[in-house]
Scaffold this motif. Structure first.
Motif: not given
Lengths: 740, 163, 443
Positions: C76-77, C205-210, C222-227
């Motif tokens: 994770t970040p 995974c698929h929703t961008p995070r703040n 809208g697109g996100g990141d995972a692992e």
């Protein structure tokens, strides 16, 4: 060229030969004369080639050359046959050059198949070597004026007890060209063996681990051209057109060959051939027809016309079955999947053809190619050179046939045809789909009272014995038709191999239904019908043992009359630790035994399997096996074959099934036909070799296939309480059976 | 013309840049070790070492190999003077047909060069891209362990034939 | 990859969380072990299906580890979190957890000891799951094989390693409500909404995070990141050149593959493996809901797009094309793009539409999402690591090129692929993204 073709071997061979046999000589040599003998049968293949110097020749310098009609397939036969000759002649194995399957130089021993090499060729060579030794001793006796009893052979000399000696080379100088073998030879006492029965270092391994010349793929005669084939995309495909002209103009292309639906390209450099093949394939237009089985494969097969063969039928009215069981076992198609796709070289010159091939049968191949090209057989010369492991009838003969066709198109140039991975996968003949329907009953004491078996299968041998079984010949403008196959008769059998249980059963009926029509191309795959039949029998015996409340190993012992069979069963069980086995959660144990063909090697396999409940994944954690192949010529070679057979059978049993749609085979590469990788390999495999000095050779190569399959199924039943009967036993099937 | 460094020697090769290394080794340089098994990067019979890492020579075009060190099995040793790993394969008789073995050895060599004492799990995971159809895996693993540990395993002693 | 800005944000939350410590939950006291309970078989079976939809086993199983025994590292970040052992083992798993303990974890993100769980465990989605379904999951989990396995310690940077931060995070971002159906929508839509927003946690995974690592409510899917992988925007938000519609999405989710879009790879591969085991109606429901939230366009397959994509591959291989067979091979290595030469030699064996021989043909590159995505992350991952199916299972095999190609060569060929096969603007961060991937690789 047929000498051990490691660099070391070749040097030794070339240095020794009086008359140098040039590897790529132009004129085919005379084939070896075959004759029939009258009177008592000669040992092994001597019956087919009774002259001693067809098998053993001694050069002027005393060097010994041994000839065998069998081929090295990676099973170590080269090393084992060398050892037998060395033992009887009293020389070191390194002093022998072994020439393998060559239609101009060696006896015709048919195919290297059926685990018969030691029985046929080993027996012949051992006897011939002993007879040559005695012949040389007789000559020495005359020369030295010493009685033969006072002479023995040692290190290439005949030595008298007073120390005088004469070399083999002197004694053999006049040859022994007309001397025929006798039925009885003065064989060495096995107790005095110094070579046979010891584990030998394989003579071919050093070159293979150092990049030496070792395979037909490594041959590079001067002027060699490269070729690639564009195979038909399905069995009934016909080539409508292809842009031959455009491809012929591509860089490096020497010739584009088209004959009916046979299509290929010849180039000077190898990668140019691949580029040109892709371009040619892209322009080719085929007419295809769906012809592959759809729906329920086994129902479709059982609906085809079949020839009924009754292999056993005896009824003991006294036997009273109490508890009756029925089970049907099945397997689809499985492939050889040789790791190196098939390859061959051919040279057509002065109306004669030489072919270098890894075919298992150079003599039948020669006849087939001669027929295909309308040449007299004497003008075709086939030489076996090792390929990668074949495990039966793969595409080796087809590659050789394509090489012959292309060589004829570019005479006086050696042409090398290399099949691509996808071609080997989709065009090779597979192990046929099979059905084994068993029923039986146990009596009040728990013994097997009655056994019925009904089996369905296509032919397990469509080897070239004629042009009609060479795949390219089907696609020529004037094609050859594939002949209607005939069943292999018992006791060897094809789809019915090992269908008769070896257990003592009072009432027994075993029927085979031979289906001639082959919707998918099939032929011999290691152990033929024995893989499925032993899987079925040994699974069913476990089911019967369970019904009788008996331990599976004890149950088998109870029904086995043959002492050697019981010895093998007990040895494997002991090695495994069958008594006192503690079951870890998710683990199970399974056992199986078979005598290959009910007359060859005895093999028992015990496995421990772990089942991953959530995924259905089964892994063989460890295996223990025992093998009795009679006199063990090379025990380490035996162990190697059984270890390998266990792993290969494990891969077949857990993973492998050829996939196809209505028209095409869709198992085109390792992604669509996965096999075992290192992650699947057991932690341990222990193989015990039971040596029987003096006993006939029983072969080894196919003995583990069937028992391993059943042992795994039995272990899965033990671990997961589920009985699976349709091979392969995939994760999905296991998970569906064990549920949540 | 492309210049390649194979086993420490420079070779000038007249082949197009998109030619996979496998065909240059076998066809242009007449070397037998790396083998054609699939041409698709699925089986590892073509494995060689480039800059210390095991690669599939069947999908590595020579255009990417300028100035890089290529090692093949021929560079490890000879029948008269085998390298420790080759020696281990001979001692363990780790071959049946042997077609996959050169690729196995190069794959294993890359591991041992980076990690001289790998665990069994590490060896198995590292070797996973290479296929063996004959089922020689047990001996291959034993040979690699033997070379790593440089001590004999419990293998049955062999009667070697002098060559 | 630690995200320093995110860490600073968490520091502020830590202060807020300290203020909320008084509101921390208390541990429960029930001591009954799993073995003492019996469960209804139908409930267990239902729980098995729900577990597949929620991918419990995917996260809670380590590489080569036993099912549900945890130990899988999740980057994770804020550092690395390890999934926990949720087998019924009393000492190292959740064998002592009561039904209520389990409910509280799923709905509130609090464990039996009263500690906050990290939202890497998506309780912000599982909070929508009904009590009945949570109970079925409980029945399923408690009837799995107990495995003794200690969960490795998390490696998180300060102050993410302080659980009170999570109290503040929950206060800001957790909407702890059970799902309520929308009466204006169909039963299938509602089922899909329930699954997507709940168990299937697609947005995780698929929703961008703040900056605090919470999903941005205004940009669903809208697109996100995972692992370490990019999870592309879904449906109308997808960068793929062929528009997604319900049929394509169904095929992709059910089979792991769609001929017009590509293959499920990376963390999505095990998700589609699980979706292959649940009833088809569930997958249809997911598709119905997603297409309504994100929009879909035409329903006809884009034949022209596919043909054009194949033609691009055909052309990319230059002189392989037979209609160019007669041209002398005039273009030499210097005038050709280095990436083009690498592609022709390394990639074209498989990624070439025109070969004509029976082959496993990958989806044309021009159609794949990874080649058209806003980031080169996925394309680079696949080029470097390859694709490897589970042992013994059929599936695409692609060799990794991380060893065969140098860093510069990988950059060249990936930039070439983007330029040649995508109409979207070139990537400018291929070099940097590749460095990031290389830093993770084991030596």
């Amino acid at each position: 060229m047929n000498a051990s073709i490691s660099d070391v071997g070749r040097r030794a061979f070339l240095a020794r030969s009086g008359a140098l046999v040039v590897a790529f000589s132009l004129a085919p040599l005379q084939g070896v004369a075959q004759e029939k003998t009258g009177g008592a049968k000669l040992p092994g293949s001597l019956e087919k080639a009774p002259l001693l110097d067809a098998w053993i020749r001694v050069g002027a310098d005393g060097g010994v050359t041994v000839f065998t009609g069998k081929a090295e397939l990676g099973q170590g036969v080269r090393t084992a046959l060398t050892a037998l000759a060395a033992e009887e002649l009293g020389i070191a194995p390194a002093g022998i050059v072994l020439v393998t399957a060559d239609t101009s130089r060696t006896p015709d021993e048919g195919y290297t198949a059926g685990s018969n090499s030691m029985k046929d060729s080993g027996t012949a060579i051992r006897s011939a070597a002993a007879q040559v030794r005695e012949l040389l001793i007789e000559r020495a006796s005359a020369k030295l004026g010493v009685a033969a009893e006072r002479l023995h052979a040692k290190d290439g000399n005949v030595v008298a007890d007073d120390g005088r000696r004469v070399g083999f080379g002197d004694l053999a100088a006049q040859g022994y060209a007309e001397v025929r073998a006798k039925p009885d030879a003065k064989l060495k006492d096995p107790r005095s063996y110094s070579v046979v029965g010891k584990s030998l270092a394989r003579v071919d391994i050093p070159a293979k681990v150092t990049g030496g010349v070792a395979y037909v793929q490594d041959l590079r005669p001067p002027g060699m051209l490269h070729a690639r084939v564009v195979c038909p995309p399905s069995y009934r495909a016909r080539l409508r057109d292809a842009d031959v002209g455009a491809v012929a103009r591509m860089p490096g292309v020497v010739k584009v060959v088209r004959d009916g639906s046979v299509l290929g390209v010849v180039t000077a450099h190898e990668f140019d051939a691949i580029r040109a093949m892709r371009a040619l394939a892209a322009t080719a237009r085929w007419d295809e027809q769906p012809s592959l089985p759809h729906g329920d494969l086994f129902a479709a097969l059982q609906a085809l016309p079949a020839q009924e063969i009754v292999n056993a039928d005896r009824h003991d009215g006294a036997a009273q079955g109490m508890r009756r069981l029925e089970a049907t076992y099945t397997r689809g198609y499985q492939m050889h999947g040789s790791i190196g796709p098939s390859c061959a070289l051919a040279l057509y010159q002065d109306d004669a053809l030489t072919v270098w091939t890894h075919s298992q049968g150079v003599y039948p191949l020669r006849a087939s190619i001669a027929e295909m090209l309308h040449l007299p057989a004497e003008r075709v010369h086939c030489i076996h050179v090792e390929g990668s492991g074949c495990y039966g009838h793969n595409a080796a003969d087809d590659a050789a046939a394509y090489a012959a066709l292309f060589a004829r198109a570019v005479p006086a140039h050696p042409v090398r045809v290399q099949w691509m991975r996808e071609q080997e996968h989709t065009c090779e003949p597979y192990g046929p789909a099979m059905i084994a329907k068993l029923s039986g009953s146990v009596d009040a004491s728990g013994g097997i009272a009655e056994w019925n078996a009904e089996g369905w299968s296509n032919s397990h041998s469509t080897r070239p014995g004629g042009a009609g079984n060479l795949m390219p010949a089907w696609y020529l403008a004037t094609p050859f038709a594939q002949p209607v196959p005939k069943p292999i008769p018992m006791p060897e059998g094809g789809g019915d191999r090992n269908s008769i249980p070896i257990y003592t059963v009072p009432s027994l009926r075993v029927v085979h239904r031979f289906i001639p029509a082959m919707p998918i191309r099939v032929s011999a795959l290691r152990s033929l019908g024995a893989y499925v039949n032993v899987f079925a029998i040994e699974s069913f015996v476990d089911e019967l043992a369970h019904a009788a409340g008996s331990d599976p190993v004890a149950y088998r012992i109870r029904h086995l009359g043959d002492r050697r069979a019981r010895d093998v069963v007990n040895a494997a069980a002991t090695r495994f630790g069958w008594e006192g086995f503690t079951r870890k959660p998710g683990h199970g144990r399974g056992f199986a035994f078979a005598r290959y063909k009910n007359l060859a090697a005895y093999c028992a396999v015990a496995v421990e399997v772990s089942l991953e409940h959530e995924t259905g994944r089964a892994r063989v954690v460890r295996a223990a096996a025992a093998i009795d192949s009679g006199q063990a010529v090379d025990p380490d070679g035996l162990r190697n074959q059984i270890e390998g057979g266990i792993i290969q059978s494990m891969s077949w049993t857990l993973f492998e099934a050829v996939s196809y749609d209505a028209t095409r085979i869709t198992s085109v590469d390792w992604s669509t036909y996965p096999i075992a990788r290192f992650a699947d390999i057991p932690d341990r495999i222990d193989v015990e070799v039971i040596d029987r000095p003096g006993e006939p050779f029983l072969g080894t190569g196919e003995a583990a296939q069937g028992p391993t399959a059943a042992a795994i199924a039995n272990a899965i039943a033990d671990a997961g309480k589920v009985r699976l009967r349709d091979l392969p036993l995939t994760r999905a099937k296991i998970k569906a059976a064990i549920g949540v | 013309m492309i210049e390649l460094d194979v086993n420490g020697r420079r070779h000038a090769v007249d082949a197009e840049g998109d030619t996979p290394l496998l065909y240059v080794l076998r066809d242009h340089l007449a070397m037998n070790g790396a083998k054609f098994g699939c041409g698709l990067g699925q089986c590892g019979a073509c494995t060689v070492i480039v800059d210390g890492k095991a690669v599939f020579s069947c999908v590595t075009p020579i255009s990417v190999l300028g100035g890089r060190a290529i090692r093949t099995i021929e560079g490890l040793g000879t029948p008269d003077r085998p390298s420790p790993l080759q020696r281990a394969f001979i001692d363990e008789q780790a071959a049946q047909c042997g077609y996959c073995i050169a690729g196995m050895i190069m794959r294993a060599q890359a591991l041992l060069d980076a990690n001289p004492s790998p665990s069994d799990a590490e060896i198995r995971r590292h070797m996973a891209p290479n296929l063996c159809r004959c089922g020689t895996h047990m001996r291959i693993l034993r040979a690699i362990r033997r070379a790593a540990q440089r001590v004999p395993t419990a293998a049955t002693p062999l009667r070697s034939t002098p060559t | 990859m630690i995200d320093l800005r995110a860490v600073r944000c968490l520091s502020m939350l830590a202060l807020a969380g300290a203020a909320l410590l008084g509101c921390a939950e208390s541990p429960t006291t029930t001591a009954q072990t799993a073995a003492e309970r019996t469960f209804d078989r139908a409930q267990v079976a239902k729980g098995a299906e729900l577990s597949a939809l929620g991918d419990c086993r995917v996260c809670h199983t380590g590489d080569g580890g036993r099912a549900f025994a945890g130990g899988r590292p999740l980057p994770t970040p804020f550092g690395t979190i390890y999934s926990t052992n949720i087998t019924p083992d009393a000492e190292t798993g959740i064998g002592r957890w009561s039904r209520d303990d389990f409910r509280r974890a799923m709905h509130e993100g609090i464990d039996r000891a009263g500690r906050h769980l990290y939202p890497a465990f998506p309780y912000d989605h599982f909070t929508h799951v009904t009590d009945d379904d949570v109970d079925a999951l409980y029945a399923f989990i408690m009837t799995r094989e107990a495995v003794s396995a200690r969960t490795p310690r998390n490696r998180l940077v300060f102050p993410a390693n302080l659980r009170p931060v999570l109290a503040a995070w929950n206060w800001l971002y957790l909407d702890a409500r059970r799902f309520t159906p929308d009466p204006a929508q169909s039963a299938e839509w509602n089922r899909g909404a329930y699954l997507v927003e709940g168990l299937a946690h697609c947005g995780a995974c698929h929703t961008p995070r703040n900056i605090a690592g919470a999903e941005k409510r205004g940009q669903p899917f809208g697109g996100g990141d995972a692992e370490g992988w990019h999870a592309p925007g879904l449906l109308a938000a997808s960068p793929a050149p062929v528009e997604w519609n319900a049929d394509a999405l169904f095929r992709y989710l059910r089979n792991g593959f769609d001929a017009e879009h590509g293959l499920a790879a990376g963390p999505m591969a095990p998700v589609v493996d699980e979706l292959a085991t649940v009833p088809e109606a569930e997958v249809h429901a997911i598709v119905t809901y997603l297409t309504s939230r994100t929009g879909q366009t035409r329903n006809a397959p884009a034949n022209e797009r596919i043909a054009a994509a194949e033609q691009r591959e055909f052309d990319a291989v230059g002189r392989h094309a037979p209609d160019r067979a007669s041209e002398a091979s005039a273009s030499s290595a210097e005038t050709q793009d280095a990436g083009e030469v690498i592609f022709a030699g390394a990639c074209a064996t498989c990624h070439y539409a025109g070969a004509g021989t029976p082959r496993t043909t990958p989806v044309p590159l021009a159609l794949t999402t990874s080649v058209n995505a806003p980031t080169p992350q996925n394309a680079l991952r696949v080029v470097v690591e390859g694709l490897h199916p589970a042992s013994g299972e059929p599936g695409a095999i692609m060799p990794g090129f991380g060893s065969a190609l140098t860093h510069a060569q990988i950059v060249a060929v990936v930039e070439y692929v983007r330029a040649r096969f995508s109409d979207r603007p070139r990537w400018t961060d291929v070099n940097a993204t590749l460095h990031g991937i290389e830093r993770e690789q084991p030596k």
